[in-house]
Design an enzyme around this catalytic site. Sequence first.
Site, PDB file in Angstrom:
ATOM      1  N   CYS A 103      -6.003 -13.991  48.704  1.00 41.48           N
ATOM      2  CA  CYS A 103      -4.614 -14.536  48.850  1.00 41.48           C
ATOM      3  C   CYS A 103      -4.563 -16.016  49.002  1.00 41.48           C
ATOM      4  O   CYS A 103      -4.029 -16.746  48.389  1.00 41.48           O
ATOM      5  CB  CYS A 103      -3.930 -13.785  49.844  1.00 41.48           C
ATOM      6  SG  CYS A 103      -4.179 -14.186  51.546  1.00 41.48           S
ATOM      7  N   HIS A 162      -2.112 -12.912  55.455  1.00 38.85           N
ATOM      8  CA  HIS A 162      -1.726 -12.716  54.068  1.00 38.85           C
ATOM      9  C   HIS A 162      -0.663 -13.785  53.618  1.00 38.85           C
ATOM     10  O   HIS A 162       0.199 -14.198  54.437  1.00 38.85           O
ATOM     11  CB  HIS A 162      -1.264 -11.419  53.616  1.00 38.85           C
ATOM     12  CG  HIS A 162      -0.940 -11.205  52.154  1.00 38.85           C
ATOM     13  ND1 HIS A 162      -2.128 -11.399  51.271  1.00 38.85           N
ATOM     14  CD2 HIS A 162       0.231 -10.967  51.414  1.00 38.85           C
ATOM     15  CE1 HIS A 162      -1.583 -11.164  50.051  1.00 38.85           C
ATOM     16  NE2 HIS A 162      -0.387 -10.938  50.139  1.00 38.85           N
ATOM     17  N   GLU A 174       1.012 -12.916  44.044  1.00 39.49           N
ATOM     18  CA  GLU A 174       0.163 -12.666  45.150  1.00 39.49           C
ATOM     19  C   GLU A 174      -1.334 -12.201  44.523  1.00 39.49           C
ATOM     20  O   GLU A 174      -1.561 -11.338  43.674  1.00 39.49           O
ATOM     21  CB  GLU A 174       0.466 -11.892  46.234  1.00 39.49           C
ATOM     22  CG  GLU A 174       0.901 -10.400  45.759  1.00 39.49           C
ATOM     23  CD  GLU A 174       1.253  -9.544  46.824  1.00 39.49           C
ATOM     24  OE1 GLU A 174       1.030  -9.883  47.937  1.00 39.49           O
ATOM     25  OE2 GLU A 174       1.787  -8.374  46.465  1.00 39.49           O
TER      26      GLU A 174
END
Length: 287
Positions: A103, A162, A174
Amino acid sequence: MQTITRAATALCVLALSGWPAVSTAQAATSAPVRAAAAAGTCDVLAPGASAVAEKAVRAACGQIGVWYSWGGGHGAQPGATYGQVDPSDPASNHDPERRGFDCSGLVRFAYAQATGQDILNGTSRSQFNTTHASARFSAAQGTAPLRPGDLLAYGNGGAIHHIAVYLGAGKMVEARQSGTHVMVSDARVGGDYAGAVRIDGAAAPGGGFSTWGTDVWTHADASTTSARVYKFADPTSVKISCQKHAQSVTAEGFTNDAWSYLPDYRAWITNIYIKGPAWLDGVPTCP
């Protein structure tokens, strides 16, 4: 006054079963934008973003279909790299064979492409707490104030695990989890959504300040006995609207009765933990 640093936290690790998609109200958009969002198109899906933010969105969207790879994107230069095995996730066993991004590696690449500088080289936690922020948004604000290119962060108590790039229209791009590819998802604003940060290089009113230290709490009022609101896990850029004299605090070898109001958090912080003089230059006194 010296800034206290902490070792970087682990790279983002997610469990898909714990991440249900959360529907959010979409701002009014043109019919083509609504259709693009419904189709899962990866692009700038709402107006209002800076040129830098739009470039970052399109750079991230250009990686759709690239493997998620734990640790990927953290090489000497921004860009996809082979990953490594995450001991907590059996799905990552093949990540050393997969060239891709985790991420924060994707976010790093997107903004390096947009700015020409490696300004977000770090973990999701350090990216969320970056000093390159021009605005911040709490979890309670949802997606309403967000623009394409804003970074949505997830975690509890400052432990961000994240991060994703907002597209607009309730969508984000993402690198989510081992075994998947860079994808478009609904923007999840429930669960452990921690808020968002804007990285566009524009100076925000009241900006230009930074906290220092680790695990620093803000409060509902200018007093350490008032309710805790938000914890800064690491040094973080902040916007300050005004300051006032209130409870005297002694910490880190300093004593100060000055407190600053952080409008993005609707909270107060003792000036001890704001870099600069005890009474901040150029900041008005609160009415």
